[in-house]
Design a protein around this motif. Structure first.
Motif, short mmCIF file in Angstrom:
data_model
loop_
_atom_site.label_atom_id
_atom_site.label_comp_id
_atom_site.label_asym_id
_atom_site.label_seq_id
_atom_site.Cartn_x
_atom_site.Cartn_y
_atom_site.Cartn_z
N VAL A 130 2.03 17.77 -4.94
CA VAL A 130 2.27 18.76 -3.90
C VAL A 130 2.03 18.00 -2.82
N PRO A 131 3.29 17.51 -1.92
CA PRO A 131 3.10 16.99 -0.76
C PRO A 131 2.45 17.70 0.12
N GLN A 132 1.76 17.34 1.16
CA GLN A 132 1.34 18.11 2.30
C GLN A 132 0.95 17.43 3.57
N GLY A 133 1.29 18.35 4.66
CA GLY A 133 1.03 17.70 5.92
C GLY A 133 -0.26 18.53 6.56
N GLY A 134 0.08 19.28 7.50
CA GLY A 134 -1.05 20.30 8.24
C GLY A 134 -1.07 21.54 7.64
N ASN A 135 -0.62 21.70 6.24
CA ASN A 135 -0.69 23.04 5.89
C ASN A 135 -0.51 24.09 6.39
N THR A 136 0.38 24.19 7.24
CA THR A 136 0.67 25.53 8.09
C THR A 136 1.85 26.16 7.71
N SER A 137 2.39 25.80 6.55
CA SER A 137 3.54 26.65 5.77
C SER A 137 3.17 28.19 5.83
N VAL A 138 4.21 28.96 6.10
CA VAL A 138 4.14 30.38 5.97
C VAL A 138 4.65 30.89 4.82
N ALA A 149 11.97 22.52 10.54
CA ALA A 149 11.43 23.51 11.41
C ALA A 149 12.23 23.82 12.63
N GLY A 150 12.05 24.98 13.26
CA GLY A 150 12.93 25.22 14.35
C GLY A 150 12.09 25.42 15.57
N GLY A 151 11.65 26.64 15.97
CA GLY A 151 10.69 26.79 17.30
C GLY A 151 11.49 27.30 18.32
N GLY A 168 5.93 17.50 7.43
CA GLY A 168 6.05 18.78 7.21
C GLY A 168 7.25 19.48 7.78
N ASN A 169 7.20 19.08 9.27
CA ASN A 169 8.14 19.56 10.34
C ASN A 169 9.56 19.40 9.47
N LEU A 170 9.81 17.90 9.24
CA LEU A 170 11.08 17.68 8.63
C LEU A 170 11.39 18.51 7.17
N SER A 171 10.22 18.49 6.48
CA SER A 171 10.38 18.98 5.06
C SER A 171 10.73 20.48 4.96
N THR A 172 10.31 21.15 6.39
CA THR A 172 10.85 22.49 6.32
C THR A 172 12.02 22.68 7.06
N VAL A 198 8.87 12.39 -1.24
CA VAL A 198 7.90 12.46 -0.13
C VAL A 198 8.41 11.78 1.06
N ILE A 199 8.56 12.32 2.07
CA ILE A 199 8.96 11.64 3.42
C ILE A 199 7.59 11.01 4.09
N THR A 200 7.89 9.63 4.12
CA THR A 200 6.59 8.69 4.71
C THR A 200 6.97 8.48 6.33
N CYS A 220 0.60 21.06 12.87
CA CYS A 220 1.67 20.54 12.00
C CYS A 220 1.60 19.04 12.07
N GLU A 221 2.57 18.55 10.85
CA GLU A 221 2.76 17.19 11.09
C GLU A 221 4.54 17.00 10.96
N ILE A 222 4.78 15.95 11.42
CA ILE A 222 6.31 15.63 11.41
C ILE A 222 6.68 15.58 9.91
C1 FAD Z 1 1.16 29.81 14.20
C2 FAD Z 1 2.48 28.95 13.41
C3 FAD Z 1 3.61 29.25 14.01
C4 FAD Z 1 5.00 28.47 13.54
N1 FAD Z 1 5.85 28.69 13.97
C5 FAD Z 1 7.13 28.17 13.53
C6 FAD Z 1 8.34 28.27 14.31
O1 FAD Z 1 8.30 28.66 15.59
N2 FAD Z 1 9.39 27.61 13.76
C7 FAD Z 1 9.23 26.98 12.28
O2 FAD Z 1 10.23 26.67 11.83
N3 FAD Z 1 7.97 27.11 11.68
C8 FAD Z 1 7.00 27.77 12.17
N4 FAD Z 1 5.84 27.71 11.24
C9 FAD Z 1 6.00 27.37 10.06
C10 FAD Z 1 6.32 25.83 10.13
O3 FAD Z 1 7.05 25.58 8.66
C11 FAD Z 1 5.18 24.61 9.96
O4 FAD Z 1 4.33 25.15 11.01
C12 FAD Z 1 5.51 23.43 10.02
O5 FAD Z 1 6.90 23.00 10.32
C13 FAD Z 1 5.16 22.73 8.70
O6 FAD Z 1 4.51 21.67 9.06
P1 FAD Z 1 2.92 21.24 8.39
O7 FAD Z 1 3.02 19.77 8.48
O8 FAD Z 1 2.05 22.01 8.30
O9 FAD Z 1 3.56 21.24 6.64
P2 FAD Z 1 2.97 21.76 5.44
O10 FAD Z 1 2.65 23.19 5.47
O11 FAD Z 1 1.64 20.94 4.81
O12 FAD Z 1 4.13 21.88 4.22
C14 FAD Z 1 5.29 22.49 4.41
C15 FAD Z 1 6.27 22.07 3.26
O13 FAD Z 1 6.68 20.73 3.35
C16 FAD Z 1 6.27 19.87 2.51
N5 FAD Z 1 5.75 18.85 2.92
C17 FAD Z 1 4.74 18.42 3.89
N6 FAD Z 1 4.78 17.24 4.13
C18 FAD Z 1 5.73 16.34 3.62
C19 FAD Z 1 6.25 14.98 3.50
N7 FAD Z 1 5.72 14.23 4.20
N8 FAD Z 1 7.34 14.86 2.50
C20 FAD Z 1 7.83 15.78 1.52
N9 FAD Z 1 7.33 17.04 1.75
C21 FAD Z 1 6.36 17.51 2.48
C22 FAD Z 1 5.01 20.79 1.40
O14 FAD Z 1 5.01 20.43 0.20
C23 FAD Z 1 5.77 22.11 1.94
O15 FAD Z 1 6.58 22.32 0.98
C24 FAD Z 1 4.95 28.22 12.11
C25 FAD Z 1 3.49 28.16 11.27
C26 FAD Z 1 2.22 28.56 12.02
C27 FAD Z 1 1.13 28.66 11.23
#
Ligand code: FAD
Length: 485
Positions: A83-91, A166-168, A160-164, A222-224, A156-158
């Motif tokens: 399970v790849p993990q960045g900041g673990n902020t996935s919702v 992310a918007g914002g 994780g941002n790229l893997s999801t 895994v994005i590095t 959150c970490e880049i």
């Molecule tokens: C308060 C709050 C506000 C938020 N606001 C927004 C928002 O406005 N817009 C939005 O789009 N999202 C938002 N989010 C959710 C958003 O998905 C995450 O915050 C962020 O993009 C995930 O980054 P992370 O590092 O925490 O990833 P994680 O939560 O650790 O991982 C997210 C996913 O990516 C995978 N992953 C992580 N790192 C890697 C890697 N290096 N290589 C491959 N896979 C990887 C994980 O397996 C998991 O499936 C919000 C979350 C919170 C808690």
């Protein structure tokens, strides 16, 4: 084609196989790079909304790409799930393991170096574990903007941002995460490294492979590291909060703002009255900036590289005309950065404030921008019919067609009983979104939470293509099993 390919399923490895694999991983990452201590693992196996509680055989924190590749190679040999993990902020439960205890969490946080900044090329190359706010700061130090911005940016970490994908808050102007990437480095599920760290704005040489991994939520590799696009720093930002005459008028205002400013709208966020009431009641240091209550508000931000007064004049002219045309009923333009922060606080506190009103059932949905008013009206009527007294709080990135259609429980209702209706209410709202050609997950991804929705709403041919890609890249199914497909 539909159903022709089945998703790879991983047979759980035996305890001796896991033990042997963990021994090899310990040798690869050294003492600082692993733990099996339950206390240290605990925060990495629970999602931030406290919905999913998993278990892991080991938490692994590699220091560099070579270590990631070697660890993934061992897991590929032995059939250990990762399970790849960045900041673990996935919702949506994407970043936590299942409950079996036989998966490893591969946390990228130690890989937090900015490898290179090229101001002339407007690019920055960063490792996956860089915290988003740190990247924004690194770009700013080079007099550049990295525009990805969301409330979780301090943790959150880049990667994780790229893997999801992310918007914002800056999507309207700069696009989603996938629009901000020029190159990627990825460790593939067999442990080989794909170095695609090209910093080119034009590169039409076959398939755009990086886009496969962006938004894949760790299921394909895994994005590095990534090469990210930078932009000029806006020299002037002007923010206003206006009460609009209605949802349709909000949409017209968006079009007027885009043309009047030459597309310098960097944010256009909707707040209904109920959201403002919740925020002012529960978040210290906030107040309604207007004299009288109104049904709907929009937070508008314009930004420009021209340090002169032109942008402020544009905002004043735009809003003056909008008042004359009956689009805007009242409003306030921030006179300085402190006032602008106060206005943004009203928007940023919506989710937090809603927690104080009991249970809330969430929907992160999108429709065509032009259909946002219709969606909000129809979804509100459906929700109120399904749960009398329930309180829809539709807020968010209306400029992107993305509404956080969160529904608060009826006042005084039993929270657990209300939340029991989560799936049923999701189904009602997501059916409507589907009928309107929208998406049941606009920016938060699929993870574990919305896997069934993916199967329900995406056409069979798309699911079959996703499974083909998954099977081709990860034939043993070791990458983030149980997520997305
Ligand atoms: C308060 C709050 C506000 C938020 N606001 C927004 C928002 O406005 N817009 C939005 O789009 N999202 C938002 N989010 C959710 C958003 O998905 C995450 O915050 C962020 O993009 C995930 O980054 P992370 O590092 O925490 O990833 P994680 O939560 O650790 O991982 C997210 C996913 O990516 C995978 N992953 C992580 N790192 C890697 C890697 N290096 N290589 C491959 N896979 C990887 C994980 O397996 C998991 O499936 C919000 C979350 C919170 C808690």
């Amino acid at each position: 084609m539909a159903g022709a390919i089945t998703e790879p399923t991983l047979a759980a490895p035996s305890a001796p196989v896991i033990d042997a694999a963990l021994g090899r991983i310990r040798a690869i990452v050294g003492d600082r790079g692993w733990t099996t201590d339950p206390g240290e693992i605990a925060p990495h196996v629970i999602d931030q909304r406290d919905r999913y509680h998993g278990a892991a055989a080991m938490l692994v924190k590699p220091a560099d790409t070579a270590q990631v590749a070697a660890v993934v190679g061992v897991c590929a040999d032995q059939g250990i799930a990762i399970v790849p993990q960045g900041g673990n902020t996935s919702v949506c439960g994407g970043s936590v393991p299942g409950t079996g205890g036989d998966e490893i969490v591969l946390n990228l946080s130690r890989m937090n170096r900015v490898r290179d900044i090229d101001p002339a090329n407007y690019t920055l190359c960063a490792e996956a574990g860089c915290i988003l706010a740190d990247l924004q700061a690194a770009a700013a130090e080079a007099d550049r903007l990295f525009p990805l911005s969301l409330a979780a940016e301090g943790s959150c970490e880049i990667g994780g941002n790229l893997s999801t994908n992310a918007g914002g808050i800056n999507v309207l102007r700069y696009g989603m995460a996938r629009d901000l990437v020029l190159g990627l480095e990825v460790v593939l599920p067999d442990g080989t490294v794909w170095d695609g760290l090209r910093a080119l704005r034009k590169d039409n040489t076959g398939y755009d492979l990086k886009q496969l991994f962006i938004g894949a939520e760790g299921t394909l590799g895994v994005i590095t590291a990534a090469v990210l696009k930078l932009f000029p720093i806006p020299r002037v930002v002007t923010t206003a909060l206006v009460a609009v005459a209605g949802l349709d008028e909000a949409l017209t205002l968006l079009s007027c703002a885009r043309s009047a400013s030459g597309d310098q709208v960097s944010a256009f966020e909707l707040l209904p009255r109920i959201a403002l009431d919740f925020v002012c009641a529960h978040v210290p240091g906030t107040r309604d900036p207007l004299a009288k209550p109104h049904d709907h508000y929009v937070l508008i931000e314009l930004s420009s590289g021209d340090p002169g007064p032109a942008l402020a004049e544009t905002m004043e002219r735009l809003l003056g005309q909008a008042v004359e045309d009956g689009l805007v009923l009242d409003g306030v333009i921030a006179a300085n950065t402190g006032q602008s922060r106060d206005l943004w606080k009203l928007r940023d506190s919506c989710s937090e404030a809603q927690k104080h009103e009991g249970g809330s059932i969430k929907h992160d949905v999108s429709v065509a921008v032009s259909r946002v008013p219709e969606f909000i009206r129809r979804a509100t009527a459906l929700v109120e019919a399904a749960i009398p007294g329930a309180r829809p709080v539709p807020f968010g990135h209306v400029g992107d067609g993305n509404i956080h259609f969160n529904v608060s429980q009826p006042p005084g209702a039993d929270k657990a009983e209300f939340l029991d209706q989560w799936d049923a209410l999701n189904r009602i709202v997501h059916d409507l979104v589907h009928e309107m050609g929208g998406s049941f997950s606009a920016e938060h991804g699929v993870g574990q939470l919305k896997r069934d929705d993916l199967a329900r709403y995406r056409p069979a041919i798309e699911l079959a293509l996703m499974r083909r890609i998954k099977t081709a890249l990860d034939p043993r199914g070791i990458m983030n099993p149980g997520k997305v497909v």
